[in-house]
Design an enzyme around this catalytic site. Structure first.
Site, mmCIF file in Angstrom:
data_model
loop_
_atom_site.group_PDB
_atom_site.id
_atom_site.type_symbol
_atom_site.label_atom_id
_atom_site.label_comp_id
_atom_site.label_asym_id
_atom_site.label_seq_id
_atom_site.Cartn_x
_atom_site.Cartn_y
_atom_site.Cartn_z
ATOM 1 N N GLN A 35 0.846 -1.190 0.000
ATOM 2 C CA GLN A 35 0.000 0.000 0.000
ATOM 3 C C GLN A 35 0.885 1.245 0.000
ATOM 4 O O GLN A 35 1.958 1.250 0.586
ATOM 5 C CB GLN A 35 -0.915 -0.003 1.235
ATOM 6 C CG GLN A 35 -1.813 -1.217 1.336
ATOM 7 C CD GLN A 35 -2.681 -1.414 0.102
ATOM 8 O OE1 GLN A 35 -3.309 -0.488 -0.391
ATOM 9 N NE2 GLN A 35 -2.703 -2.635 -0.407
ATOM 10 N N GLY A 36 0.435 2.296 -0.664
ATOM 11 C CA GLY A 36 1.191 3.544 -0.690
ATOM 12 C C GLY A 36 2.043 3.704 -1.931
ATOM 13 O O GLY A 36 2.775 4.682 -2.051
ATOM 14 N N CYS A 37 1.964 2.755 -2.847
ATOM 15 C CA CYS A 37 2.714 2.838 -4.099
ATOM 16 C C CYS A 37 1.757 3.221 -5.221
ATOM 17 O O CYS A 37 0.655 2.675 -5.300
ATOM 18 C CB CYS A 37 3.372 1.504 -4.432
ATOM 19 S SG CYS A 37 4.636 0.998 -3.259
ATOM 20 N N ALA A 38 2.180 4.141 -6.069
ATOM 21 C CA ALA A 38 1.343 4.523 -7.208
ATOM 22 C C ALA A 38 1.247 3.372 -8.204
ATOM 23 O O ALA A 38 0.199 3.127 -8.785
ATOM 24 C CB ALA A 38 1.911 5.765 -7.885
ATOM 25 N N SER A 39 2.352 2.661 -8.381
ATOM 26 C CA SER A 39 2.355 1.473 -9.234
ATOM 27 C C SER A 39 1.886 0.291 -8.401
ATOM 28 O O SER A 39 1.867 0.354 -7.179
ATOM 29 C CB SER A 39 3.776 1.175 -9.728
ATOM 30 O OG SER A 39 4.319 2.286 -10.374
#
Length: 140
Positions: A45-49
């Protein structure tokens, strides 16, 4: 690949275009990620990809060793995963807690060449690895 080898390779490259190409190449060399592990539980969680990480433990019960595999749908992020795996995978849970990956990223000059979104994603991946290490120590 060992992190010292990656650092040495980065230092040999003069331009950031070459360094990005090398980062992408590192990502291409990641071992295949099992399709069965592409689940929401494994997603960082917290990744754009989209990023998936999974760990396996072994070694001493009191301070287990963690091995990680990971994948992303973005080429540069796959390269970042390759660097993180070189830093963390195969180390004991207590070692993982002591490692500061920022020092590595500062040495290769990558930190200032990442977008804020990728920097946030990188922090999320590091936190996930550290959480896995803390969990392994709590079970030990």
């Amino acid at each position: 690949m060992k992190i010292d080898d990656i650092i040495d390779d980065f230092e040999l490259l003069d331009s950031w275009d070459d360094r990005y190409r090398y980062l992408i190449e590192l990502g291409r060399k990641l071992p295949p990620y099992p399709e069965a592990e592409r689940t929401d539980m494994r997603k960082v969680q917290g990744c754009a990809s989209q990023v998936w990480l999974v760990s396996a433990t072994g070694g001493e019960a009191s301070d287990p060793r963690l091995d990680f595999i990971g994948d992303s749908d973005a080429h540069i992020v796959r390269g970042l995963i390759a660097i993180l795996l070189a830093i963390y995978s195969g180390r004991s849970a207590s070692e993982i807690a002591q490692i500061d990956p920022a020092k590595v990223f500062d040495r290769i000059g990558l930190k200032e060449h990442l977008t804020p979104q990728r920097s946030n994603g990188l922090r999320s991946m590091v936190e996930r690895i550290r959480t896995e290490a803390r969990s392994a120590l709590a079970v030990a």
